[in-house]
Scaffold this motif. Structure first.
Motif, PDB file in Angstrom:
ATOM      1  N   PHE A 219       0.837  -1.194   0.000  1.00 19.94           N
ATOM      2  CA  PHE A 219       0.000   0.000   0.000  1.00 19.94           C
ATOM      3  C   PHE A 219       0.878   1.253   0.000  1.00 19.94           C
ATOM      4  O   PHE A 219       1.785   1.377   0.834  1.00 19.94           O
ATOM      5  CB  PHE A 219      -0.894   0.043   1.239  1.00 19.94           C
ATOM      6  N   GLY A 220       0.609   2.170  -0.913  1.00 21.56           N
ATOM      7  CA  GLY A 220       1.296   3.457  -0.947  1.00 21.56           C
ATOM      8  C   GLY A 220       0.343   4.566  -0.565  1.00 21.56           C
ATOM      9  O   GLY A 220      -0.703   4.738  -1.211  1.00 21.56           O
ATOM     10  N   ALA A 221       0.667   5.325   0.477  1.00 22.94           N
ATOM     11  CA  ALA A 221      -0.259   6.309   1.038  1.00 22.94           C
ATOM     12  C   ALA A 221       0.052   7.729   0.604  1.00 22.94           C
ATOM     13  O   ALA A 221       1.194   8.062   0.270  1.00 22.94           O
ATOM     14  CB  ALA A 221      -0.238   6.233   2.566  1.00 22.94           C
ATOM     15  N   CYS A 222      -0.978   8.560   0.640  1.00 24.90           N
ATOM     16  CA  CYS A 222      -0.830   9.983   0.345  1.00 24.90           C
ATOM     17  C   CYS A 222      -0.087  10.690   1.471  1.00 24.90           C
ATOM     18  O   CYS A 222       0.851  11.443   1.226  1.00 24.90           O
ATOM     19  CB  CYS A 222      -2.202  10.609   0.135  1.00 24.90           C
ATOM     20  N   MET A 223      -0.523  10.464   2.700  1.00 26.23           N
ATOM     21  CA  MET A 223       0.082  11.123   3.848  1.00 26.23           C
ATOM     22  C   MET A 223       0.190  10.165   5.027  1.00 26.23           C
ATOM     23  O   MET A 223      -0.510   9.156   5.097  1.00 26.23           O
ATOM     24  CB  MET A 223      -0.742  12.340   4.275  1.00 26.23           C
ATOM     25  N   ASN A 224       1.065  10.487   5.926  1.00 29.64           N
ATOM     26  CA  ASN A 224       1.168   9.895   7.267  1.00 29.64           C
ATOM     27  C   ASN A 224       1.763   8.491   7.355  1.00 29.64           C
ATOM     28  O   ASN A 224       2.430   8.173   8.341  1.00 29.64           O
ATOM     29  CB  ASN A 224      -0.200   9.875   7.962  1.00 29.64           C
ATOM     30  N   GLU A 225       1.529   7.621   6.338  1.00 31.34           N
ATOM     31  CA  GLU A 225       1.904   6.223   6.552  1.00 31.34           C
ATOM     32  C   GLU A 225       2.872   5.630   5.523  1.00 31.34           C
ATOM     33  O   GLU A 225       3.251   4.469   5.654  1.00 31.34           O
ATOM     34  CB  GLU A 225       0.633   5.376   6.621  1.00 31.34           C
TER      35      GLU A 225
END
Length: 369
Positions: A219-225
């Motif tokens: 999983f590739g996240a936009c923000m924070n993770e």
């Protein structure tokens, strides 16, 4: 990630990636539902309020049609001769499209800024002659309320489960599981109590989902993770957000390494084999030494070559050499964004203003007005 931040980033994310025939009526052509969609010889210039609209996603279906999603102009389907243009008039809930997926049964799923839509080629149009049906994300059995939920990414795994990366978290759909009346039943991935989630991940606004060769889900996240991985039992944060920041796309190269198109650190690489070496470094930023700037997409072709957008041209890596192609090398524009490789080995690229180009290893063909 706060939703108002996502909304403020939508235009920037999609802006940087990157004769009309009469209506057909309700009929079928080559087993495709056409309904009221407009057909044209080329992609037309932006007609809506987003004059810098661009194609940001695409895929080729089993029948050979190529589908393109745009940030403001809906969806185009190319059958090898003409483009069919689908918008909210044809049932889409929104003309800002984030993701497109064909499932194993041939249905086309379109994720937009505000929801999920489905196109069934073998089924007659719904009431009112709409080609697309809006699919509410039902989060609990018996609960018919849906979420106003942007669907950023979609992936169907080897077992047939469809994964959705949305503003509100990751949802899954097993096509064999149906609610009464034929409704589609989604489950929130993190509601599964059997998942070990020691990093207390939320998985909101996942821009890219990938199943690697071994069956692990990334999983590739936009923000924070940042980057996270699910191995079937445990969900683990592999690369913290502060190390990579926003991730727009994940691919796996021919060596089994993971490559990430990140907004602020260029193309990054994760090498699992490096963990087995003494002092080995698994994660590397900006592996192609790209100048600071937005990194929108990354594409691996059938030969294993890597394509990605550059500040003033197109990045190309053949496994040994890294080249930056510009207009001097024959590019039709310096602002090009790789979209997909078709079954014939052609690479398709987009540019702002609904530009669309096909590269056949010799020259570019312009498919836009």
């Amino acid at each position: 990630m706060k939703k108002h931040y996502l909304q403020s980033q939508i235009y920037l994310f999609l802006l940087l990636i990157i004769g009309v025939m009469s209506c057909d009526g309700q009929n079928k052509t080559d087993n495709q539902v056409v309904t009221n969609a407009i057909k044209s010889a080329k992609i037309i210039k932006p007609q809506g309020i987003y004059k810098d609209a661009a194609i940001g996603t695409g895929m080729q279906d089993k029948a050979g049609n190529i589908w393109f999603g745009s940030n403001g102009e809906g969806v185009y389907r190319y059958d090898g001769k003409t483009f069919t243009h689908f918008t909210t008039k044809d049932g889409l809930d929104n003309n800002i499209v984030y993701s497109i997926l064909e499932d194993k049964t041939g249905n086309i799923w379109v994720g937009t800024k505000t929801g999920l839509n489905r196109y069934v080629p073998t089924t007659p149009p719904s009431a009112g002659g709409k080609a697309f049906t809006q699919i509410p994300i039902i989060v609990n059995r018996g609960n018919n309320s849906s979420l106003l939920n942007g669907v950023w990414s979609m992936m169907q795994d080897k077992k047939g489960t469809i994964w959705l990366g949305t503003d509100e978290g990751v949802y899954c759909y097993n096509p064999s599981t149906m609610l009464g009346g034929g409704s589609i039943y989604f489950t929130r991935f993190l509601d599964d109590s059997n998942i070990i989630n020691k990093d207390t991940l939320k998985l909101k606004a996942i821009f890219s989902i990938l199943e690697d060769k071994s069956g692990k889900i990334w999983f590739g996240a936009c923000m924070n993770e940042g980057i996270s991985r699910y191995d079937g039992k445990t969900l683990t944060n592999i690369i913290p957000y502060n190390d990579i920041r926003r991730v727009n796309k994940i691919i796996e190269d021919r060596s089994g390494n993971l490559l990430f198109a990140s907004s602020f650190n260029g193309v990054c690489r994760y090498e699992p084999s490096a963990l087995l070496k003494v002092g080995g470094k698994a994660f590397s930023k900006n592996v192609f030494m790209r100048k600071q700037g937005y990194q929108g997409n990354i594409l691996k072709d059938k030969s294993g070559n890597i394509w990605f957008d550059e500040n003033n041209g197109l990045g190309f890596y053949d496994g040994t050499k890294h080249k930056i192609l510009t207009e001097k090398d024959g590019l039709p524009t310096s602002n090009m964004f790789p979209i997909l490789e078709d079954k014939s080995g052609n690479i398709w690229f987009s540019s702002i203003g609904m530009g669309l180009y096909k590269y056949d290893e010799k020259s570019f063909t312009n498919f836009s007005e």
